[in-house]
Scaffold this active site. Structure first.
Site, PDB file in Angstrom:
ATOM      1  CG  HIS A  90      -1.992   1.013   1.132  1.00  0.00           C
ATOM      2  ND1 HIS A  90      -1.766   2.336   1.435  1.00  0.00           N
ATOM      3  CD2 HIS A  90      -3.280   0.938   0.728  1.00  0.00           C
ATOM      4  CE1 HIS A  90      -2.893   3.016   1.221  1.00  0.00           C
ATOM      5  NE2 HIS A  90      -3.827   2.186   0.797  1.00  0.00           N
ATOM      6  CD  GLU A 138      -5.330   1.792  -2.970  1.00  0.00           C
ATOM      7  OE1 GLU A 138      -6.498   1.932  -2.622  1.00  0.00           O
ATOM      8  OE2 GLU A 138      -4.389   1.742  -2.171  1.00  0.00           O
TER       9      GLU A 138
HETATM   10  P1  13P Z   1      -9.865   6.060   0.257  1.00  0.00           P
HETATM   11  O1  13P Z   1     -10.958   5.219  -0.297  1.00  0.00           O
HETATM   12  O2  13P Z   1     -10.153   6.577   1.632  1.00  0.00           O
HETATM   13  O3  13P Z   1      -9.419   7.118  -0.692  1.00  0.00           O
HETATM   14  O4  13P Z   1      -8.596   5.089   0.472  1.00  0.00           O
HETATM   15  C1  13P Z   1      -8.183   4.308  -0.573  1.00  0.00           C
HETATM   16  C2  13P Z   1      -7.186   3.347  -0.059  1.00  0.00           C
HETATM   17  O5  13P Z   1      -6.084   3.721   0.297  1.00  0.00           O
HETATM   18  C3  13P Z   1      -7.586   1.939   0.040  1.00  0.00           C
HETATM   19  O6  13P Z   1      -6.479   1.118   0.207  1.00  0.00           O
END
Ligand code: 13P
Length: 250
Positions: free
Chosen positions: A99, A169
């Site tokens: 992450h 992400e």
């Molecule tokens: P948000 O949905 O709060 O933007 O976070 C995304 C995230 O980091 C999920 O791993």
């Protein structure tokens, strides 16, 4: 044909132990209904401390539990770390790795992330491998270079036919309410899909998106081809919001 969708709730450190247990306990029947249609997979990722309790609570339900990290070592003198074998022993099904918060705050490298993926697969846990560029990298149009660098060590370690999840992400979208343009996301998912057919042809790969997913944008985002679901942070802390995201996406 409707596609199979994966919804992963990443509760980060925002859901203390009792709240995590209540989330499942209070919404047991609704969760069950939500996960009932074939093609919908729901994974809840609490803190390490709540994993065992939640795995037991969802026993006999089609809800899966995932960890938010694991060690890149198998065992030994690594105070505070949690190994893949322990996750397997408590029947944890998935594990988020790489992450962006771990890459930036804890300086994790892509090689370490790949090592974690390898150990998880060896312990029959599906890795959810997170990748994504920062705002600066996005603005400098370096996204594909960055994703390529983050994934290169992963291609090296995965050699057995298993399940893998890759979560795109963009760091600049996490917790900001900013969602990339759909055309941009489509390019990313087309590219990711090609990369996976090249390097992970024997695997069952699911590609998901994370970053400010909520009940207002899920329906629209779910239209993106080759995208198989969402990694949800903030909106997954509230059951009604999480439920709406699932319902609106399929
Ligand atoms: P948000 O949905 O709060 O933007 O976070 C995304 C995230 O980091 C999920 O791993």
């Amino acid at each position: 044909m409707t596609k199979s969708l994966l919804f992963v709730a990443n509760w980060k450190m925002s859901m203390p132990f009792h709240a995590a247990c209540s989330f499942v306990q209070d919404n047991k029947h609704e969760l069950e209904k939500l996960a009932a249609p074939t093609g919908t997979t729901i994974v809840l990722c609490p803190s390490f401390v709540a994993l065992d309790a939640l795995v037991k609570m969802v026993h006999n339900m089609s809800i899966y539990i995932g960890a938010q990290n694991c060690s890149d070592h198998l065992a030994g003198a690594f105070t505070g770390e949690v190994d893949a074998q322990s996750l397997q022993q408590i029947n944890c099904s998935y594990c988020i790795i790489g992450h962006s918060e771990r890459r930036s705050l804890f300086r994790e490298t892509s090689e370490e992330v790949a090592q974690k993926a390898k150990f998880l697969l060896e312990h029959t846990i599906i890795p959810i491998i997170c990748i994504g560029e920062t705002k600066e990298q996005y603005e400098a149009q370096q996204t594909f270079d960055i994703l390529e660098k983050q994934l290169a060590p992963v291609w090296q370690v995965i050699d057995q036919p298993t399940n893998v999840v890759i979560a795109y992400e963009p760091v600049w979208s996490i917790g900001t309410g900013i969602i990339p343009e759909k055309e941009y996301l489509q390019k990313i998912f087309d590219w990711l899909s090609k990369q996976c057919s090249q390097y992970l042809s024997k695997m069952i790969v699911q590609l998901i998106y994370g970053g400010s997913v909520d009940q207002n944008n899920a329906k629209d985002l779910a239209q993106i081809a080759k995208m198989d679901g969402f990694l949800i942070g903030g909106a997954s802390l509230d059951f009604q919001k999480f439920k709406n995201i699932v319902l609106l996406s399929r």
